[in-house]
Design a protein around this motif. Sequence first.
Motif: not given
Length: 543
Positions: A235-264
């Motif tokens: 439950x903790x690592x999965x969002x971190x992995x998603x953030x890592x993948x999005x960060x890698x895509x951002x670093x590759x130039x895909x600036x429109x990538x965003x994380x999906x937000x669920x909950x508070x």
Amino acid sequence: MLHLRPRGSHWLPDPVRRALTFWRRSIQARVVASTVLLSMAVIGIVGWYLLQQTRDGLLDHRVDAVVAEANDETAEARVRLEAAPGTDADVASQQRDLVEPIIQAGDTRGFAVVLAGPTGGGGRISDGGANFTQGLDTSSVPLDLEKHFDREAPTAWTYTTIRSTDAAGVTTERPGIVVGSQVLLPADAQTYTLYYLFPLDEQEETMALVTRALLTAAVLLVVLVAGMTWLVTRQVVTPIRMARQVAERLAAGQLQERLRVSGEDDLARLATSFNQMASNLQRQIRQLEELSRVQRRFVSDVSHELRTPLTTVRMAGDVLHDARRDFDPATARAAELLQTELDRFETLLADLLEISRFDAGAAVLELDDLNLVDVAHRVVDATRPLAAQRGVEIVVDAPDHPCLAEADVRRIERVVRNLVTNAIDHTGTDRAGGDIVVAVAGDDHAAAITVRDYGVGLAPGEAAMVFNRFWRADPARARTSGGTGLGLSISLEDTHLHGGWLQAWGRPGEGAQFRLTLPRRAGAVLRHSPLALVPSDVTEPVT
């Protein structure tokens, strides 16, 4: 032959290397493994404590029971002896009458009996003459307990190993408890000792059952802990992995990538902050791209607008320079200075345009097979007149065979020319043996050129700064070659464009040496240079 083990973990089997890679990269695996190991340690300690408490409780209960039973049997035996007629003086017969009922009771209740004595005689059970349960090995009675009853003593007990032989001749050994108690035999008025040997079979079975139950419970508990830990960490690592993948895509130039937000929760707030950061970065990067585009357009427009007036001024300057002999000395000198500064201005404009192309990423290579030996000779021949003005001789140290590399001829010649003219600028005219040495060498993987001068040298730390734009080691020194201060910066960019190295060494008063290293094949990775960066004529200080 000397065999060297490969460095790193490349000598390990593929499954082991994959497992080590997974272990290094997965925080979830490390957390689960650490939790399982700690749980196993805790469960082991608690289980050992429970087994010890259970064992001690069973043994204490068994000891109390067997001591009470032995005392009861001894009390009944004393009653029978007191009821025996006083005229019975047959010791052996009275011993049999004493021990046989106890042996019969032991056969039905699961204990063995040994009657030994009399006390005080120094004899032992092993000497013979003792009455005991059939098949029992009398060595089951410990010698220490026998010595304890060498004189009259109260009831005593100890742990022992009960050895017995059945009708088939099979000998067995079982843990047990032996209880000793004394009786007075009326026939000879001597004290005899009754040893009761009680096995601990039931306790062993109980301990085995408890041990199996604890082991089963421990295994199930460890599995449950591992499963719960895996679920919680996921439950903790999965969002971190998603953030890592999005960060890698951002670093590759895909600036429109965003994380999906669920909950508070905290992770949702982290994802929101991450998205805000990505949006700000995207906005700033777009602003920088727009600024860069405007800057490139500005440089292009300025260069275009400057060329027309510069051409006009150049034409007028050429006319004045050609007619300077008809002028008075002051006007003639002004015409010469105007011509010199126009040349420098044109060079500066060309260098600025080249730098702007590097900054915009628009510089491209026109690759061809290049012989660095020919490049060295061409550059040296072109710069000899300038070196002669400084009283410096340029020497080429090159092999007879070609040193080839895939490179852009124009750019590499510009790099070598900048290095040689820089060496001329910083070489004094009053130094003996102050020749500039241009060395060329190559091997199967790389080709290199070094330019060695014996000028002012470089102070500590200046070797890294010498490639900065407009940086000068000595601000008071004039540029004899008419340089713009951008030559070494452009040379470094040209070298990086080829995937090569451009390095500098220097020491105050001992001159400097610059080394250009290029891969033999375009795109290859450099791992070494055929020429040393530190000159061979330099003596390293003793520390």
